[in-house]
Design a protein around this motif. Structure first.
Motif, PDB file in Angstrom:
ATOM      1  N   TYR A   1       5.125 -54.347 -24.526  1.00 51.20           N
ATOM      2  CA  TYR A   1       5.873 -53.134 -24.816  1.00 51.20           C
ATOM      3  C   TYR A   1       7.330 -53.516 -25.020  1.00 51.20           C
ATOM      4  CZ  TYR A   1       1.870 -50.931 -22.487  1.00 51.20           C
ATOM      5  OH  TYR A   1       0.615 -50.544 -22.117  1.00 51.20           O
ATOM      6  N   GLU A   2       7.944 -52.996 -26.056  1.00 58.03           N
ATOM      7  CA  GLU A   2       9.369 -53.214 -26.250  1.00 58.03           C
ATOM      8  C   GLU A   2      10.150 -52.133 -25.513  1.00 58.03           C
ATOM      9  OE1 GLU A   2      11.156 -54.062 -29.986  1.00 58.03           O
ATOM     10  OE2 GLU A   2       9.368 -55.105 -30.691  1.00 58.03           O
ATOM     11  N   ILE A   3      11.207 -52.551 -24.819  1.00 57.97           N
ATOM     12  CA  ILE A   3      12.059 -51.605 -24.108  1.00 57.97           C
ATOM     13  C   ILE A   3      13.070 -51.054 -25.107  1.00 57.97           C
ATOM     14  CG2 ILE A   3      13.730 -51.318 -22.242  1.00 57.97           C
ATOM     15  CD1 ILE A   3      12.375 -53.709 -20.851  1.00 57.97           C
ATOM     16  N   PRO A   4      13.110 -49.747 -25.304  1.00 57.26           N
ATOM     17  CA  PRO A   4      14.051 -49.158 -26.261  1.00 57.26           C
ATOM     18  C   PRO A   4      15.503 -49.409 -25.835  1.00 57.26           C
ATOM     19  CG  PRO A   4      12.411 -47.540 -25.580  1.00 57.26           C
ATOM     20  CD  PRO A   4      12.261 -48.724 -24.695  1.00 57.26           C
ATOM     21  N   ASP A   5      16.386 -49.487 -26.802  1.00 59.50           N
ATOM     22  CA  ASP A   5      17.807 -49.654 -26.515  1.00 59.50           C
ATOM     23  C   ASP A   5      18.295 -48.515 -25.633  1.00 59.50           C
ATOM     24  OD1 ASP A   5      17.963 -51.973 -28.015  1.00 59.50           O
ATOM     25  OD2 ASP A   5      18.600 -50.926 -29.841  1.00 59.50           O
ATOM     26  N   GLY A   6      19.108 -48.853 -24.662  1.00 60.76           N
ATOM     27  CA  GLY A   6      19.658 -47.842 -23.771  1.00 60.76           C
ATOM     28  C   GLY A   6      18.816 -47.576 -22.539  1.00 60.76           C
ATOM     29  N   TYR A   7      17.649 -48.197 -22.442  1.00 63.61           N
ATOM     30  CA  TYR A   7      16.773 -47.999 -21.288  1.00 63.61           C
ATOM     31  C   TYR A   7      16.763 -49.252 -20.422  1.00 63.61           C
ATOM     32  CZ  TYR A   7      14.950 -43.667 -23.166  1.00 63.61           C
ATOM     33  OH  TYR A   7      14.826 -42.380 -23.624  1.00 63.61           O
ATOM     34  N   ILE A   8      16.550 -49.042 -19.126  1.00 62.69           N
ATOM     35  CA  ILE A   8      16.528 -50.129 -18.167  1.00 62.69           C
ATOM     36  C   ILE A   8      15.211 -50.075 -17.409  1.00 62.69           C
ATOM     37  CG2 ILE A   8      17.639 -51.079 -16.104  1.00 62.69           C
ATOM     38  CD1 ILE A   8      20.225 -49.691 -17.043  1.00 62.69           C
ATOM     39  N   LEU A   9      14.592 -51.212 -17.247  1.00 64.09           N
ATOM     40  CA  LEU A   9      13.370 -51.310 -16.463  1.00 64.09           C
ATOM     41  C   LEU A   9      13.732 -51.213 -14.983  1.00 64.09           C
ATOM     42  CD1 LEU A   9      10.307 -51.862 -16.537  1.00 64.09           C
ATOM     43  CD2 LEU A   9      10.853 -54.292 -16.405  1.00 64.09           C
ATOM     44  N   ASN A  10      13.078 -50.324 -14.246  1.00 64.45           N
ATOM     45  CA  ASN A  10      13.411 -50.108 -12.842  1.00 64.45           C
ATOM     46  C   ASN A  10      12.882 -51.195 -11.914  1.00 64.45           C
ATOM     47  OD1 ASN A  10      14.838 -47.758 -13.369  1.00 64.45           O
ATOM     48  ND2 ASN A  10      12.993 -46.507 -13.244  1.00 64.45           N
ATOM     49  N   GLN A  11      11.864 -51.904 -12.327  1.00 66.19           N
ATOM     50  CA  GLN A  11      11.284 -52.949 -11.501  1.00 66.19           C
ATOM     51  C   GLN A  11      10.987 -54.140 -12.396  1.00 66.19           C
ATOM     52  OE1 GLN A  11       8.022 -51.536  -9.138  1.00 66.19           O
ATOM     53  NE2 GLN A  11       7.216 -53.576  -8.834  1.00 66.19           N
ATOM     54  N   ASP A  12      11.381 -55.338 -11.990  1.00 65.92           N
ATOM     55  CA  ASP A  12      11.212 -56.514 -12.844  1.00 65.92           C
ATOM     56  C   ASP A  12       9.774 -57.004 -12.948  1.00 65.92           C
ATOM     57  OD1 ASP A  12      13.829 -56.603 -13.625  1.00 65.92           O
ATOM     58  OD2 ASP A  12      14.418 -58.106 -12.157  1.00 65.92           O
ATOM     59  N   SER A  13       8.976 -56.815 -11.898  1.00 68.58           N
ATOM     60  CA  SER A  13       7.606 -57.295 -11.956  1.00 68.58           C
ATOM     61  C   SER A  13       6.718 -56.537 -10.975  1.00 68.58           C
ATOM     62  CB  SER A  13       7.548 -58.794 -11.639  1.00 68.58           C
ATOM     63  OG  SER A  13       7.953 -59.027 -10.316  1.00 68.58           O
ATOM     64  N   ALA A  14       5.418 -56.623 -11.228  1.00 70.49           N
ATOM     65  CA  ALA A  14       4.424 -56.029 -10.344  1.00 70.49           C
ATOM     66  C   ALA A  14       3.132 -56.813 -10.520  1.00 70.49           C
ATOM     67  CB  ALA A  14       4.197 -54.562 -10.689  1.00 70.49           C
ATOM     68  N   ALA A  15       2.319 -56.824  -9.486  1.00 70.59           N
ATOM     69  CA  ALA A  15       1.047 -57.542  -9.565  1.00 70.59           C
ATOM     70  C   ALA A  15       0.026 -56.856  -8.661  1.00 70.59           C
ATOM     71  CB  ALA A  15       1.224 -58.989  -9.153  1.00 70.59           C
ATOM     72  N   PHE A  16      -1.222 -56.969  -9.063  1.00 71.19           N
ATOM     73  CA  PHE A  16      -2.328 -56.450  -8.269  1.00 71.19           C
ATOM     74  C   PHE A  16      -3.532 -57.331  -8.545  1.00 71.19           C
ATOM     75  CE2 PHE A  16      -6.214 -53.917  -7.957  1.00 71.19           C
ATOM     76  CZ  PHE A  16      -6.131 -53.504  -6.640  1.00 71.19           C
ATOM     77  N   SER A  17      -4.287 -57.657  -7.515  1.00 71.08           N
ATOM     78  CA  SER A  17      -5.519 -58.411  -7.725  1.00 71.08           C
ATOM     79  C   SER A  17      -6.536 -58.045  -6.660  1.00 71.08           C
ATOM     80  CB  SER A  17      -5.259 -59.915  -7.721  1.00 71.08           C
ATOM     81  OG  SER A  17      -4.833 -60.339  -6.456  1.00 71.08           O
ATOM     82  N   VAL A  18      -7.785 -58.156  -7.042  1.00 73.69           N
ATOM     83  CA  VAL A  18      -8.891 -57.931  -6.118  1.00 73.69           C
ATOM     84  C   VAL A  18      -9.982 -58.942  -6.489  1.00 73.69           C
ATOM     85  CG1 VAL A  18      -9.907 -56.090  -7.525  1.00 73.69           C
ATOM     86  CG2 VAL A  18     -10.467 -56.237  -5.121  1.00 73.69           C
ATOM     87  N   CYS A  19     -10.553 -59.542  -5.466  1.00 76.57           N
ATOM     88  CA  CYS A  19     -11.600 -60.541  -5.679  1.00 76.57           C
ATOM     89  C   CYS A  19     -12.718 -60.274  -4.665  1.00 76.57           C
ATOM     90  CB  CYS A  19     -11.023 -61.945  -5.505  1.00 76.57           C
ATOM     91  SG  CYS A  19     -12.225 -63.239  -5.800  1.00 76.57           S
ATOM     92  N   THR A  20     -13.913 -60.045  -5.178  1.00 76.21           N
ATOM     93  CA  THR A  20     -15.068 -59.806  -4.321  1.00 76.21           C
ATOM     94  C   THR A  20     -16.236 -60.648  -4.831  1.00 76.21           C
ATOM     95  OG1 THR A  20     -16.025 -58.009  -5.628  1.00 76.21           O
ATOM     96  CG2 THR A  20     -14.333 -57.400  -4.008  1.00 76.21           C
ATOM     97  N   LYS A  21     -17.370 -60.537  -4.194  1.00 74.68           N
ATOM     98  CA  LYS A  21     -18.546 -61.277  -4.658  1.00 74.68           C
ATOM     99  C   LYS A  21     -19.085 -60.719  -5.979  1.00 74.68           C
ATOM    100  CE  LYS A  21     -22.731 -59.978  -2.749  1.00 74.68           C
ATOM    101  NZ  LYS A  21     -23.754 -60.025  -1.705  1.00 74.68           N
ATOM    102  N   TYR A  22     -18.567 -59.551  -6.398  1.00 76.41           N
ATOM    103  CA  TYR A  22     -19.018 -58.920  -7.641  1.00 76.41           C
ATOM    104  C   TYR A  22     -18.139 -59.279  -8.829  1.00 76.41           C
ATOM    105  CZ  TYR A  22     -21.331 -56.331  -3.999  1.00 76.41           C
ATOM    106  OH  TYR A  22     -22.058 -56.007  -2.886  1.00 76.41           O
ATOM    107  N   GLY A  23     -16.912 -59.721  -8.560  1.00 76.49           N
ATOM    108  CA  GLY A  23     -16.034 -60.074  -9.659  1.00 76.49           C
ATOM    109  C   GLY A  23     -14.583 -60.159  -9.236  1.00 76.49           C
ATOM    110  N   GLU A  24     -13.727 -60.317 -10.242  1.00 81.43           N
ATOM    111  CA  GLU A  24     -12.292 -60.436 -10.022  1.00 81.43           C
ATOM    112  C   GLU A  24     -11.549 -59.544 -11.007  1.00 81.43           C
ATOM    113  OE1 GLU A  24     -10.902 -64.465 -10.402  1.00 81.43           O
ATOM    114  OE2 GLU A  24     -12.773 -65.243  -9.577  1.00 81.43           O
ATOM    115  N   TYR A  25     -10.423 -59.027 -10.554  1.00 76.30           N
ATOM    116  CA  TYR A  25      -9.534 -58.255 -11.418  1.00 76.30           C
ATOM    117  C   TYR A  25      -8.104 -58.663 -11.082  1.00 76.30           C
ATOM    118  CZ  TYR A  25      -6.861 -54.363 -13.311  1.00 76.30           C
ATOM    119  OH  TYR A  25      -5.944 -53.600 -13.987  1.00 76.30           O
ATOM    120  N   ASN A  26      -7.328 -58.969 -12.102  1.00 80.67           N
ATOM    121  CA  ASN A  26      -5.935 -59.347 -11.921  1.00 80.67           C
ATOM    122  C   ASN A  26      -5.072 -58.588 -12.918  1.00 80.67           C
ATOM    123  OD1 ASN A  26      -6.173 -61.647  -9.978  1.00 80.67           O
ATOM    124  ND2 ASN A  26      -7.506 -62.390 -11.606  1.00 80.67           N
ATOM    125  N   LEU A  27      -3.929 -58.140 -12.440  1.00 85.11           N
ATOM    126  CA  LEU A  27      -2.956 -57.442 -13.272  1.00 85.11           C
ATOM    127  C   LEU A  27      -1.578 -57.995 -12.958  1.00 85.11           C
ATOM    128  CD1 LEU A  27      -1.956 -55.036 -15.092  1.00 85.11           C
ATOM    129  CD2 LEU A  27      -1.795 -53.734 -12.978  1.00 85.11           C
TER     130      LEU A  27
END
Length: 79
Positions: free
Chosen positions: A3-29
């Motif tokens: 995503y491009e940040i439009p001119d004049g806008y500021i991102l409120n948080q520099d990064s975020a992450a989420f992950s879950v790993c079980t015997k059924y699978g994995e998900y990472n963001l």
């Protein structure tokens, strides 16, 4: 996803992450800022296999964590 940040806008948080790993699978963001863009990387891996119906609730919990993560707002901008 980029995503491009439009001119004049500021991102409120520099990064975020989420992950879950079980015997059924994995998900990472991962969400992070790079230059004037927001980079979002998602990975979903469902393990092949046969699982008894008695484990359905555990699989559903895994899937529900993914759904909740997808419904969260990780990117907020301010002007």
């Amino acid at each position: 996803i980029i995503y491009e940040i439009p001119d004049g806008y500021i991102l409120n948080q520099d990064s975020a992450a989420f992950s879950v790993c079980t015997k059924y699978g994995e998900y990472n963001l991962k969400v992070y800022k790079y230059s004037n863009s927001i980079i979002t990387i998602k990975k979903l891996l469902i393990y092949a296999g046969y699982y008894p119906i008695s484990e359905y609730e555990d699989f559903y919990d895994f899937y529900y964590q993914i759904v909740e993560s997808e419904n969260k707002t990780y990117i907020t901008l301010s002007k």
